[in-house]
Write an enzyme that holds these catalytic residues in place. Structure first.
Site, short mmCIF file in Angstrom:
data_model
loop_
_atom_site.label_atom_id
_atom_site.label_comp_id
_atom_site.label_asym_id
_atom_site.label_seq_id
_atom_site.Cartn_x
_atom_site.Cartn_y
_atom_site.Cartn_z
CE1 TYR A 108 -41.49 101.14 -4.90
CE2 TYR A 108 -40.83 99.22 -5.94
CZ TYR A 108 -41.81 99.92 -5.55
OH TYR A 108 -43.25 99.52 -6.00
CE LYS A 116 -50.14 114.20 0.26
NZ LYS A 116 -51.75 114.39 0.03
CG ASP A 151 -53.75 113.80 -2.40
OD1 ASP A 151 -53.04 114.33 -3.42
OD2 ASP A 151 -54.06 114.19 -1.28
CG ASP A 204 -46.06 100.05 -7.86
OD1 ASP A 204 -46.14 99.34 -8.61
OD2 ASP A 204 -46.19 99.80 -6.50
CG ASP A 211 -51.07 98.68 -10.67
OD1 ASP A 211 -50.09 98.11 -11.72
OD2 ASP A 211 -51.18 97.61 -9.63
C1 IPM Z 1 -44.15 96.62 -10.96
C2 IPM Z 1 -44.62 95.82 -9.76
C3 IPM Z 1 -43.26 95.73 -8.77
C4 IPM Z 1 -42.89 97.10 -8.29
C5 IPM Z 1 -43.40 94.70 -7.68
C6 IPM Z 1 -43.61 93.16 -8.37
C7 IPM Z 1 -42.31 94.67 -6.97
O1 IPM Z 1 -45.69 96.20 -8.97
O2 IPM Z 1 -43.19 96.53 -11.84
O3 IPM Z 1 -44.98 97.59 -10.89
O4 IPM Z 1 -43.50 97.46 -7.21
O5 IPM Z 1 -42.26 97.74 -9.01
MG MG Z 2 -46.73 97.72 -9.75
#
Ligand code: IPM
Ligand code: MG
Length: 350
Positions: A140, A192, A225, A249, A253
């Site tokens: 990032y 990784k 992974d 990130d 999710d």
């Molecule tokens: C998160 C989101 C952000 C990230 C995006 C929207 C830039 O996916 O907060 O997890 O990648 O950090």
């Molecule tokens: Mg995210």
């Protein structure tokens, strides 16, 4: 009546942002006031930031915005993202810019399966862990370039930046958190290292060094992974996961999905020195598909408000919010309710 003269004042920058961000954020504000209003006077300042403003006048986050937000004690953020704006513009120009400008190095993302909430796993077991995602480095960092664009010789690079300072502060935070949570007292580093030998090597060296100072905390290492597999086959094994920005990130999710959807996933972007405001936001996005309908679950935003309270040491008030969300989920998670109904139901338990 509480003695108002002794109340601490917290100045909160509110960036409701786009889509359902605008719908869930007021519920989080109401939860803050209801849970901690006796101890804290909240002064909210709304910032018009996000897609609407960008489409209106082309501005994202100006120096003036940053200076003004920087004076606040904390930021409450809803969501950013809009299908009318090219991918990357709002994310880089607003969300990531805020995280970087205020040196929010720790992206803390707890995952807990609340009783009554349905996990997509057939046999989820007990799930209660937290991901410490490094927030200002890795892929990032914005280091890279795209040259000879539009030609057959186009070259694009995107460099993962890992500094000893940045990695150590994330790793230390993870070990401290494992101690504080007082559960399994276990840290799992995810990377990784079989391919990313330089960056992964630095992370491992720092894990080794820091772990020696925490003899009461155990740790192990997983490739990213493999970690995606264990998150669905045996999520109970995790206590604290520490990882870099991009792995964090992706894994958060998945973690959100495993605990019944990101409707219950909160996060904190923490400036560890308190020199700048920390930012509290639900993990979910602006959800354009359901925006404007008033049906988004505000639980994640409300839990983010609890993280804000915990950040300032109002642990009891934070705990009350978490218990209220947990009780509400247990009783109502399968019922169809509007955003405001869910907020009202949760507030009624505070
Ligand atoms: C998160 C989101 C952000 C990230 C995006 C929207 C830039 O996916 O907060 O997890 O990648 O950090
Ligand atoms: Mg995210």
């Amino acid at each position: 009546m509480a003695n108002t003269t002794s109340k601490k004042i917290l100045n909160i920058a509110v960036i409701a942002g786009d889509g359902i961000g605008k719908e869930v954020t007021p519920e989080a504000q109401a939860a803050l006031v209801k849970a901690a209003g006796d101890e804290v006077e909240f002064k909210f300042t709304d910032y018009d930031l996000g897609a609407e403003r960008y489409l209106r006048d082309g501005t994202l986050l100006t120096d003036e915005d940053l200076a003004s937000i920087g004076e606040k004690d904390a930021i409450l953020l809803g969501a950013v993202g809009d299908p009318r704006v090219k991918s990357g513009i709002l994310e880089r120009g607003l969300l990531i810019k805020l995280r970087f400008a205020f040196d929010q190095a720790i992206n803390l993302r707890p995952s807990k399966l609340y009783p009554g909430v349905k996990s997509p796993l057939a046999d989820p077991g007990e799930i209660d862990f937290a991901v410490v995602r490094e927030g200002t480095e890795g892929l990032y960092s914005g280091m890279g370039g795209y040259i000879r664009r539009g030609t057959d010789q186009a070259v694009a690079t995107e460099t993962s930046m890992n500094t000893a300072f940045g990695v150590e502060r994330a790793v230390r935070y993870a070990f401290d958190l494992a101690r504080k949570r007082g559960g399994k007292k276990h840290v799992t580093m995810v990377n990784k290292t079989n391919v990313l030998v330089y960056a992964g090597g630095l992370w491992l060296d720092i894990m080794d060094k820091v772990a020696a100072e925490y003899p009461d905390v155990t740790w192990d290492y997983l490739h990213a992974d493999a970690c995606t597999i264990f998150l669905v086959t045996n999520p109970s094994r995790f206590d604290v996961i520490v990882t870099d920005n991009l792995f964090g990130d992706i894994l958060t999710d998945e973690a959100g999905a495993v605990v019944g959807g990101i409707g219950y996933s909160a996060s904190a972007n923490i400036n560890v020195t308190n020199e700048h405001p920390s930012m509290f936001e639900p993990i979910h996005g602006s959800a354009p598909d359901i925006a404007g309908k008033g049906i988004a679950n505000p639980s994640a935003a409300i839990l983010s408000a609890a993280m804000l309270l915990r950040h300032f040491g109002y642990d009891a008030a934070a705990g009350r919010i978490e218990s209220a969300v947990e009780a509400d989920a247990k009783e109502n998670s399968s019922r169809k309710r509007s955003t405001h109904e869910v907020g009202t139901d949760i507030l009624a338990r505070l």
